[in-house]
Design an enzyme around this catalytic site. Structure first.
Site, PDB file in Angstrom:
ATOM      1  N   HIS A   1      34.899  60.969 -40.823  1.00 19.05           N
ATOM      2  CA  HIS A   1      33.396  61.342 -40.431  1.00 19.05           C
ATOM      3  C   HIS A   1      33.668  62.583 -39.684  1.00 19.05           C
ATOM      4  O   HIS A   1      34.800  63.011 -39.347  1.00 19.05           O
ATOM      5  CB  HIS A   1      32.834  60.109 -39.969  1.00 19.05           C
ATOM      6  CG  HIS A   1      33.698  59.652 -38.836  1.00 19.05           C
ATOM      7  ND1 HIS A   1      33.759  60.095 -37.359  1.00 19.05           N
ATOM      8  CD2 HIS A   1      34.430  58.574 -38.641  1.00 19.05           C
ATOM      9  CE1 HIS A   1      34.421  59.463 -36.530  1.00 19.05           C
ATOM     10  NE2 HIS A   1      34.912  58.469 -37.226  1.00 19.05           N
TER      11      HIS A   1
ATOM     12  N   CYS B   1      39.610  56.303 -37.590  1.00 11.46           N
ATOM     13  CA  CYS B   1      39.348  56.862 -38.682  1.00 11.46           C
ATOM     14  C   CYS B   1      40.126  58.533 -38.279  1.00 11.46           C
ATOM     15  O   CYS B   1      40.667  59.043 -37.367  1.00 11.46           O
ATOM     16  CB  CYS B   1      37.758  57.379 -38.699  1.00 11.46           C
ATOM     17  SG  CYS B   1      36.825  55.457 -38.778  1.00 11.46           S
TER      18      CYS B   1
END
Length: 166
Positions: free
Chosen positions: A128, A140
Site C-alpha cells: 500500500h 506491510c
C-alpha cells in the site's frame, strides 16, 4: 526468480528492472511472523487481489475491486473469517479498508496466511501507500503512491513478492 517477480532488497523493491524505495514493518523482516509483531514475513508471497478507492483514484488495473464504505479486514485471530475481507457490521477485531487517510487508496493483497489462516500467524500483509519515506508499517510493504500505481498496472494475480531473510 523470474523477470515478473518483485523482490525486496536492502535498497528497495526490485521490479521490472527498477528499484523502488519502500518501507517495511516496524518489526523488520522476520521468519516466524505473529499477529501484532509489526514484522514483514520472509517468504514467497503471491498477489491474490487488488482493492482501490473509486472515489479517490481510477481503477489501477481491470481486475481491481472497489473498496466500499462497509469493507473491513478481520484480524480476529480466533474467528473463522480471520485474515479475510469482511463487511460491517462486524463485532470482532478488524481494520477498516476505507480509511480517512490515503494509505489504502490502493491495496495489493498478498497471500500471507491466506486463504486458510492459522490463528495468531498474522493477517493483512498488503502492499500500500506509505505515510512518508522511512516511516515503518505494521508488517506491510509500502511505497510512494506513483510507484505503487506503476507496479499495480503491471502485475497480475499470482505475481510473486519475494522477501528474503536478511
Amino acid at each position: 526468480m523470474t523477470p515478473s517477480d518483485m523482490v525486496l532488497t536492502p535498497r528497495g523493491l526490485r521490479f521490472g528492472g527498477l528499484v523502488y524505495p519502500c518501507t517495511i514493518g516496524k518489526g523488520g523482516i522476520y521468519q516466524d511472523k505473529r499477529e501484532g509483531d509489526g514484522a514483514t514475513p520472509v517468504g514467497v508471497h503471491r498477489v491474490v487481489g487488488m482493492l482501490y478507492r473509486p472515489d479517490r483514484i481510477p481503477a489501477p488495473a481491470p481486475w481491481a475491486i472497489p473498496i466500499g464504505p462497509r469493507d473491513l479486514w478481520s484480524d480476529a485471530s480466533g474467528q473463522p473469517d480471520y485474515n479475510q475481507q469482511v463487511c460491517a457490521p462486524y463485532d470482532h477485531s478488524h481494520e477498516s479498508l476505507r480509511r480517512a487517510d490515503p494509505l489504502y487508496d490502493l491495496v495489493i493483497i498478498l497471500d500471507w496466511n491466506w486463504p486458510d489462516a492459522v490463528a495468531g500467524r498474522g493477517s493483512a500483509i498488503f502492499m500500500h501507500r506509505w505515510r512518508r519515506p522511512g516511516y515503518p508499517t505494521e508488517g506491510c510493504v509500502a511505497l510512494r503512491p506513483d510507484h505503487l500505481a506503476r507496479i499495480a498496472a503491471r502485475i497480475r494475480i499470482g505475481t510473486r513478492l519475494i522477501v528474503p531473510a536478511r
